[in-house]
Design a protein around this motif. Sequence first.
Motif, mmCIF file in Angstrom:
data_model
loop_
_atom_site.group_PDB
_atom_site.id
_atom_site.type_symbol
_atom_site.label_atom_id
_atom_site.label_comp_id
_atom_site.label_asym_id
_atom_site.label_seq_id
_atom_site.Cartn_x
_atom_site.Cartn_y
_atom_site.Cartn_z
ATOM 1 N N ILE A 143 7.255 42.027 45.563
ATOM 2 C CA ILE A 143 8.585 41.623 45.097
ATOM 3 C C ILE A 143 9.016 40.293 45.713
ATOM 4 C CG2 ILE A 143 9.361 43.953 44.572
ATOM 5 C CD1 ILE A 143 10.746 44.024 47.281
ATOM 6 N N ASN A 144 8.329 39.851 46.772
ATOM 7 C CA ASN A 144 8.658 38.562 47.381
ATOM 8 C C ASN A 144 7.979 37.395 46.683
ATOM 9 O OD1 ASN A 144 10.203 39.800 49.457
ATOM 10 N ND2 ASN A 144 8.326 40.260 50.582
ATOM 11 N N VAL A 145 6.937 37.661 45.918
ATOM 12 C CA VAL A 145 6.189 36.570 45.282
ATOM 13 C C VAL A 145 6.099 36.699 43.765
ATOM 14 C CG1 VAL A 145 4.821 36.098 47.339
ATOM 15 C CG2 VAL A 145 3.981 37.750 45.669
ATOM 16 N N TYR A 146 6.474 37.876 43.211
ATOM 17 C CA TYR A 146 6.383 38.088 41.760
ATOM 18 C C TYR A 146 7.751 38.402 41.166
ATOM 19 C CZ TYR A 146 1.265 38.594 42.136
ATOM 20 O OH TYR A 146 -0.071 38.386 42.355
ATOM 21 N N ASN A 147 7.912 38.075 39.896
ATOM 22 C CA ASN A 147 8.981 38.603 39.052
ATOM 23 C C ASN A 147 8.386 39.727 38.211
ATOM 24 O OD1 ASN A 147 11.072 36.726 39.789
ATOM 25 N ND2 ASN A 147 9.985 35.184 38.598
ATOM 26 N N TYR A 148 9.142 40.805 38.019
ATOM 27 C CA TYR A 148 8.691 41.958 37.244
ATOM 28 C C TYR A 148 9.695 42.240 36.130
ATOM 29 C CZ TYR A 148 5.648 42.935 41.255
ATOM 30 O OH TYR A 148 4.719 42.858 42.262
ATOM 31 N N VAL A 149 9.192 42.549 34.937
ATOM 32 C CA VAL A 149 10.038 42.854 33.790
ATOM 33 C C VAL A 149 9.484 44.076 33.066
ATOM 34 C CG1 VAL A 149 10.966 42.034 31.597
ATOM 35 C CG2 VAL A 149 10.670 40.425 33.481
ATOM 36 N N LEU A 150 10.320 45.090 32.838
ATOM 37 C CA LEU A 150 9.941 46.231 32.005
ATOM 38 C C LEU A 150 9.946 45.769 30.559
ATOM 39 C CD1 LEU A 150 9.264 49.202 31.595
ATOM 40 C CD2 LEU A 150 11.734 49.676 31.637
ATOM 41 N N ASN A 183 16.881 46.515 38.591
ATOM 42 C CA ASN A 183 15.744 46.135 37.766
ATOM 43 C C ASN A 183 14.881 47.370 37.572
ATOM 44 O OD1 ASN A 183 13.397 45.155 36.618
ATOM 45 N ND2 ASN A 183 13.259 43.362 37.931
ATOM 46 N N PRO A 184 14.829 47.924 36.349
ATOM 47 C CA PRO A 184 14.053 49.156 36.134
ATOM 48 C C PRO A 184 12.579 49.002 36.464
ATOM 49 C CG PRO A 184 14.701 48.159 34.051
ATOM 50 C CD PRO A 184 15.452 47.431 35.114
ATOM 51 N N ALA A 185 12.035 47.790 36.321
ATOM 52 C CA ALA A 185 10.624 47.574 36.643
ATOM 53 C C ALA A 185 10.366 47.831 38.117
ATOM 54 C CB ALA A 185 10.211 46.151 36.271
ATOM 55 N N LEU A 186 11.310 47.458 38.972
ATOM 56 C CA LEU A 186 11.125 47.661 40.406
ATOM 57 C C LEU A 186 11.244 49.127 40.781
ATOM 58 C CD1 LEU A 186 12.923 44.581 41.998
ATOM 59 C CD2 LEU A 186 10.571 44.839 41.228
ATOM 60 N N ASP A 187 12.071 49.877 40.055
ATOM 61 C CA ASP A 187 12.142 51.321 40.292
ATOM 62 C C ASP A 187 10.789 51.972 40.026
ATOM 63 O OD1 ASP A 187 14.811 51.140 40.962
ATOM 64 O OD2 ASP A 187 15.509 51.523 38.914
ATOM 65 N N ILE A 188 10.139 51.546 38.951
ATOM 66 C CA ILE A 188 8.810 52.071 38.632
ATOM 67 C C ILE A 188 7.802 51.627 39.684
ATOM 68 C CG2 ILE A 188 6.933 51.966 36.942
ATOM 69 C CD1 ILE A 188 9.103 51.620 34.777
ATOM 70 N N CYS A 247 3.408 55.787 28.645
ATOM 71 C CA CYS A 247 3.215 54.751 29.656
ATOM 72 C C CYS A 247 4.264 53.659 29.515
ATOM 73 C CB CYS A 247 1.814 54.127 29.548
ATOM 74 S SG CYS A 247 0.452 55.268 29.857
ATOM 75 N N TYR A 248 4.613 53.066 30.637
ATOM 76 C CA TYR A 248 5.487 51.896 30.663
ATOM 77 C C TYR A 248 4.638 50.632 30.796
ATOM 78 C CZ TYR A 248 9.063 55.358 31.929
ATOM 79 O OH TYR A 248 9.896 56.439 31.954
ATOM 80 N N ASN A 249 5.093 49.572 30.146
ATOM 81 C CA ASN A 249 4.424 48.276 30.266
ATOM 82 C C ASN A 249 5.303 47.334 31.089
ATOM 83 O OD1 ASN A 249 4.008 45.318 28.479
ATOM 84 N ND2 ASN A 249 2.337 46.260 29.604
ATOM 85 N N ILE A 250 4.752 46.819 32.163
ATOM 86 C CA ILE A 250 5.481 45.890 33.037
ATOM 87 C C ILE A 250 4.750 44.549 33.054
ATOM 88 C CG2 ILE A 250 6.148 45.402 35.426
ATOM 89 C CD1 ILE A 250 6.636 48.353 35.800
ATOM 90 N N VAL A 251 5.478 43.500 32.747
ATOM 91 C CA VAL A 251 4.971 42.137 32.813
ATOM 92 C C VAL A 251 5.348 41.556 34.177
ATOM 93 C CG1 VAL A 251 5.147 39.807 31.841
ATOM 94 C CG2 VAL A 251 5.101 41.806 30.324
ATOM 95 N N TYR A 252 4.440 40.851 34.800
ATOM 96 C CA TYR A 252 4.727 40.219 36.090
ATOM 97 C C TYR A 252 4.229 38.768 36.063
ATOM 98 C CZ TYR A 252 -0.216 41.009 36.987
ATOM 99 O OH TYR A 252 -1.577 41.004 36.887
ATOM 100 N N TYR A 253 4.875 37.924 36.813
ATOM 101 C CA TYR A 253 4.458 36.523 36.913
ATOM 102 C C TYR A 253 4.978 35.957 38.232
ATOM 103 C CZ TYR A 253 9.164 35.927 34.890
ATOM 104 O OH TYR A 253 10.512 35.998 34.633
ATOM 105 N N PRO A 254 4.330 34.897 38.771
ATOM 106 C CA PRO A 254 4.668 34.419 40.121
ATOM 107 C C PRO A 254 6.024 33.734 40.184
ATOM 108 C CG PRO A 254 2.995 33.018 39.130
ATOM 109 C CD PRO A 254 3.165 34.184 38.207
ATOM 110 N N ARG A 255 6.691 33.885 41.321
ATOM 111 C CA ARG A 255 7.964 33.219 41.556
ATOM 112 C C ARG A 255 7.773 31.732 41.865
ATOM 113 N NH1 ARG A 255 12.573 36.281 43.102
ATOM 114 N NH2 ARG A 255 12.269 38.504 42.758
#
Length: 826
Positions: A257-264, A115-120, A275-283
């Motif tokens: 990473i245990n409570v959120y989902n991350y998307v580039l 997941n590229p978002a997690l690399d960032i 800049c990179y834009n990352i969307v996050y939302y709760p699991r």
Amino acid sequence: MYIKKIFYLFVFFSFLGVAQTKVGGKVVDEFNEPIPFANVIFKDSREGVITDENGNFYFESKENYSALIVSFIGFEKKEVPLKAGLNSNLKIILKEGTQLKEVVVYSGKTSKKDNPALDILRKIWERRRKNGLRMFDQYQYNKYEKVEFDMNTIDSAFMNSKIFKGMEFVFDNMDTSRITGKSYLPIFINEELSEVYGDNVTKKEKEVLKANKNSGFGDGDGVNTFIKDLYAEYDIYNNYLKFFDKDFVSPLSRTGINVYNYVLNDSMYIDNKWCYNIVYYPRRKNELTFKGDFWVNDSTFAIKKINLEASKSANINWVKEIYIEQEFDVLNDSVFLLKRDYMMSDFSFSKKEESKGVYGKRTTVFKDHKFNIPKEDKFYREEVNFYDNTVFNQTDEFWQENRFERLNDNELGIYKMLDTLQTVPKFKRIYNLASILGSGYIQYGNFDFGPIFSTFGYNDVEGARIRIGGRTYFGPNDKWRIQGYTAYGFRDDKVKYGISGRWMINPRNRFILSLGNRRDVEQIGVSLTTSNDVLGRSFASSSLFSSGTNNKLTNVNLTTLGAEMEMLKNFSIQTNFSYRTLSSASNEFSLDYYTDLTQTQVKSEVKQAELNLQLEYTPGRKTVGYGVDRLEVDSNYARFFISYSSGMKGVFDSDFDYQKLQLYYRQPVLIGGFGRLFTTFETGKIFGTVPLGLMGVVPGNQSYFIIENTYNLLDYYDFVADEYASLHFEHHFNGRLFSRVPLLRKLNLREIVGIKGVYGNVSQNNRTINASGLNYIAPENLYWEYHAGIGNIFKVLRIDFAWRGSYLNMPDARKFGVRASFGFYF
């Protein structure tokens, strides 16, 4: 404390630059199922929001836009044309995607692998302590803060209510929220200018208040302190962000990473920075989490912009929404500094969309940063009690010249509106009623009658008890205060009273003299660590609801003379001289003791003079006010207390020589997202021979309510000790476990577990002089009990179940019990 302030606003208002493009609606799939956490932005802009759990959204802009772009992982991006002005009740249908484009598509929970978002995110973790102010040894800057409260969801029925007859002018300042689209009425505003200094080497920071102005609800620094606790400072790079006494998991947390989902989601230039834009939302629902997105620089991995919106299902009371925006400026090409911080909270009794409530909005602007200008250590020492009245009385011209951004017409109108309201008799009556319910006192001139909540009581000695009292009150920062009460018991047919006076001679170090006298009936066996508060009376002394017999009460005649001083911030020293007489208040209870070793002479009354020295340290404690009496903002601070007392035989015909040493330590600790652990340790020893009236008594609890630092399954005087050690652990999970159980998730219940134990013994000399008939039992084999509780029942109720772990064979031992408490908590 802040619950009371919000309560004031609720009670009263329950009685009582223009955007160009506004959009609102719902995003669904082809089966009409809502799509939560979809990305909705104006075309060719960075202005947008994330849909909530039900797919709903609303936002607005001061610019004109002709289209929306709606997207979500696994679905085709959709462009939605807009008409000029308001676009409401939009229903946007997304179709499932057929091809992968630009980024990997995830469905449901995003993978932790590839997941590229997690690399960032990992690179953000690596650099988070090397960004912003942390890059310098010292820093300083100017800060402007504006806090506003608004009554929201105003409709025509509310405006036409009879309660507002004669006060219709308050609706002249109506506006619409750019975040929720709801109408609101500004009702309070507070502004503050300050200078902030910090030293990263010594880990010290100091904020110097230069000016403060509010619109009438309260005065001086009391309002300022309340606001600072309601909107505590936070750092988005920290693992947990504290709001309203709850610890939310930051989207930048290492445990995120245990409570959120991350998307580039996107990448672009912002202020000439890629800049990179990352969307996050709760699991999962019901956890203390956010949804939103952030922009992060591709080289420094510093945050350029972030927004956070609390999950509507989050386990927090009285707060329907929390929305945060932060923007960062770039200094010298690589230093990202916080420029603007905006936070909005929607306080409401219900989380239903149509429910009325109060918006709390804080805007903070930072500028004029300077670096590496060292200050001496003494510069960072906090003033104990410094109050500069000119800070709160700056002119309108001063504010026009110095505030960082101008107020809009509605904000300026708040000052005028509230000035006018002060002249309306109906407003005064409603506001006074709210104040009485919140403070417990009825003000008449310069005297407060109360507290009204202690008017009635009951115990087995006095029977029904009635009490009236009051205090002098010229303002919240009075340098002196006299307070007292009188009470009458219908069964013992006796009048009791208490009176005390306190005078603050030196405000800077809070040097206070006190004098008082009390004659009353009291249950003295409910606290290990003793107090010299002359008007203090335990809850057990007059509980309306209790189990078993409550006849082991004592007639107390106590006189004290004391002095105290706060030498450093939250570090105080106090000395007291006290004289007391103690005698049994009941025929079923005795304080008798032998006056000789041959056990031939008995005395029933104790006369005792005592000299006491106390030291108290409370790091992190926040208080309201600068007068002789202060209010604590909350109780989540550590407390260290040590007391030494010396009995003086022969002074005023006193009976005993002894020395008593006591230590108390309480520490709340945040346990990495699993709530808070409260640890309480007490220990003490009496050197010398003393009777039952002066002995240490392990505190029992015969009420049906939860009382801190007592043992739920002990009766009064079950255990006595002249040396003891007590340890309590209580952990509040704040719903972390129940949120994982589908059938319990929506109830927002909270889990509490605890264990407590006490060890002690009694010397042979003290056993020898005991003539009370009470068999001294000391917890020499360690008495312990444990409990488990459920909190937040109907938002106000907590129920604990307690089990005894030892001394199970004592006569009439209670092996199990249920206790409850009520309260308003976030």
